[in-house]
Design an enzyme around this catalytic site. Structure first.
Site, PDB file in Angstrom:
ATOM      1  N   PRO A   2       0.752  -1.089  -0.085  1.00  0.00           N
ATOM      2  CA  PRO A   2       0.014   0.010  -0.141  1.00  0.00           C
ATOM      3  C   PRO A   2       0.849   1.425  -0.111  1.00  0.00           C
ATOM      4  O   PRO A   2       1.093   1.694   1.134  1.00  0.00           O
ATOM      5  CB  PRO A   2      -0.969  -0.013   1.239  1.00  0.00           C
ATOM      6  CG  PRO A   2      -0.134  -1.059   2.239  1.00  0.00           C
ATOM      7  CD  PRO A   2       0.933  -1.817   1.279  1.00  0.00           C
ATOM      8  N   GLU A   3       1.085   1.924  -1.170  1.00  0.00           N
ATOM      9  CA  GLU A   3       1.450   3.174  -1.238  1.00  0.00           C
ATOM     10  C   GLU A   3       0.143   3.914  -1.868  1.00  0.00           C
ATOM     11  O   GLU A   3      -0.968   3.184  -2.021  1.00  0.00           O
ATOM     12  CB  GLU A   3       2.682   3.527  -1.968  1.00  0.00           C
ATOM     13  CG  GLU A   3       4.108   3.115  -1.250  1.00  0.00           C
ATOM     14  CD  GLU A   3       5.041   3.460  -1.729  1.00  0.00           C
ATOM     15  OE1 GLU A   3       5.347   4.544  -2.077  1.00  0.00           O
ATOM     16  OE2 GLU A   3       6.254   2.751  -1.715  1.00  0.00           O
ATOM     17  N   LYS A  52      -2.634   7.764   1.642  1.00  0.00           N
ATOM     18  CA  LYS A  52      -2.993   6.292   2.055  1.00  0.00           C
ATOM     19  C   LYS A  52      -4.352   6.121   2.617  1.00  0.00           C
ATOM     20  O   LYS A  52      -4.519   5.189   3.248  1.00  0.00           O
ATOM     21  CB  LYS A  52      -1.646   5.817   2.770  1.00  0.00           C
ATOM     22  CG  LYS A  52      -0.404   5.942   1.851  1.00  0.00           C
ATOM     23  CD  LYS A  52       0.706   5.734   2.739  1.00  0.00           C
ATOM     24  CE  LYS A  52       2.222   6.191   2.144  1.00  0.00           C
ATOM     25  NZ  LYS A  52       3.501   6.273   3.030  1.00  0.00           N
TER      26      LYS A  52
END
Length: 276
Positions: A2-3, A52
DNA sequence: CTCACATGTTAAG
DNA sequence: TTAACCTGTGAGC
């Protein structure tokens, strides 16, 4: 996983599957049972990503605020004839008759109101993936800072959505050493970083991977065999410690900055001197 | 099989 | 600055 690109992509998938529909919500593993029970049957209006952070808006000015943390995932599956039983520790499940989404390992899954939504949004810096993002707001912080650009790029209040891979890669592509101080960068240099992030992260949203190597440095162009990186894309320096730089051949360097691994090429990204 | 480590953040010391 | 949280993967035995 997750970026920022992962969350923007995820928001898109959630909208395709659920926007405008009444959604069943449950927490098979139990962690978010209260939130799920409250929302069960409500209409999902829109999912949106800011950096994010993921916000899923339901009717009644209710938002589910999700943060995947380091290892979380939110898998969306559409077009099924029957929704299968959850496998493993599913913290939150959203489903309709023909689609479902399973949240696992997230550090945050809060049911919040518009005030909290606005408060969280207000403390985030501009997100390169959002068309309305204000690059000047980020530049004002960078130009006034005695912290390094490597540190600043990871600060979500300066710029939202960049993580360790994009940090390492954009600084390599712009030939800027991660320890250069923000206040010693030119506006032109910072805008070049920003513009490159807009391109790279935008490609990441489409592909679901992080690819940063320019065609002229690709394995084919350099006569090397193609190599698969474990994050799924082709990169210059991220986690390539001791491996030859794709441009100059010198070993990629690494160190730890504020608890995160830093990667750079000591020849292509000239080290700062003295006070930088 | 076990262990270290990871694209992240928060809170405690 | 360090530990803690949460899960998957790959390296090593």
């Amino acid at each position: 996983m997750p970026e920022g690109h992962t969350l923007r992509r995820l928001a898109g998938h959630l909208n395709e599957a659920f926007a405008g529909r009444s959604v069943r919500a449950s927490s098979p593993q139990g962690r978010f049972e209260v939130e799920a029970r409250t929302l069960d049957g409500a209409v999902l209006l829109e999912a949106d990503a800011i950096g994010k952070q993921l916000f899923i808006e339901f009717t009644g000015e209710r938002f589910v605020h999700v943060h995947l943390g380091l290892i979380g995932g939110f898998d969306v599956t559409t077009g099924v004839s029957e929704v299968p039983a959850p496998v493993g520790a599913v913290r939150l499940r959203l489903q309709t008759h023909d689609a479902y989404a399973d949240l696992r390992g997230a550090t945050r899954c809060d049911l919040v109101g518009p005030e909290t939504f606005e408060r969280v949004r207000a403390q985030l810096g501009p997100d390169p993936l959002r068309p309305d993002a204000d690059v000047e707001a980020a530049w004002r912080k960078v130009r006034a800072s005695a912290r390094s650009i490597g540190d600043l790029l990871m600060d979500q209040t300066v710029l939202a959505g960049v993580g360790n891979v994009y940090r390492a890669e954009v600084l390599f592509r712009q030939r800027i050493h991660p320890l250069r101080l923000g206040r010693n960068l030119t506006r032109k240099q910072f805008v070049a970083i920003w513009d490159d992030l807009v391109v790279l992260m935008g490609e990441g949203v489409v592909s679901g991977r992080i690819d940063t190597v320019r065609p002229e440095h690709s394995p084919e162009a350099m006569g090397r065999p193609a190599r698969k990186d474990d994050h799924g894309g082709e990169v210059y320096v991220y986690r390539r410690t001791q491996m030859p730089c794709l441009v100059c051949g010198r070993p990629v360097r690494s160190s730890v900055l504020a608890g995160r691994n830093l990667f750079w090429c000591a020849k292509c990204q000239v080290a700062p001197r003295g006070r930088d």
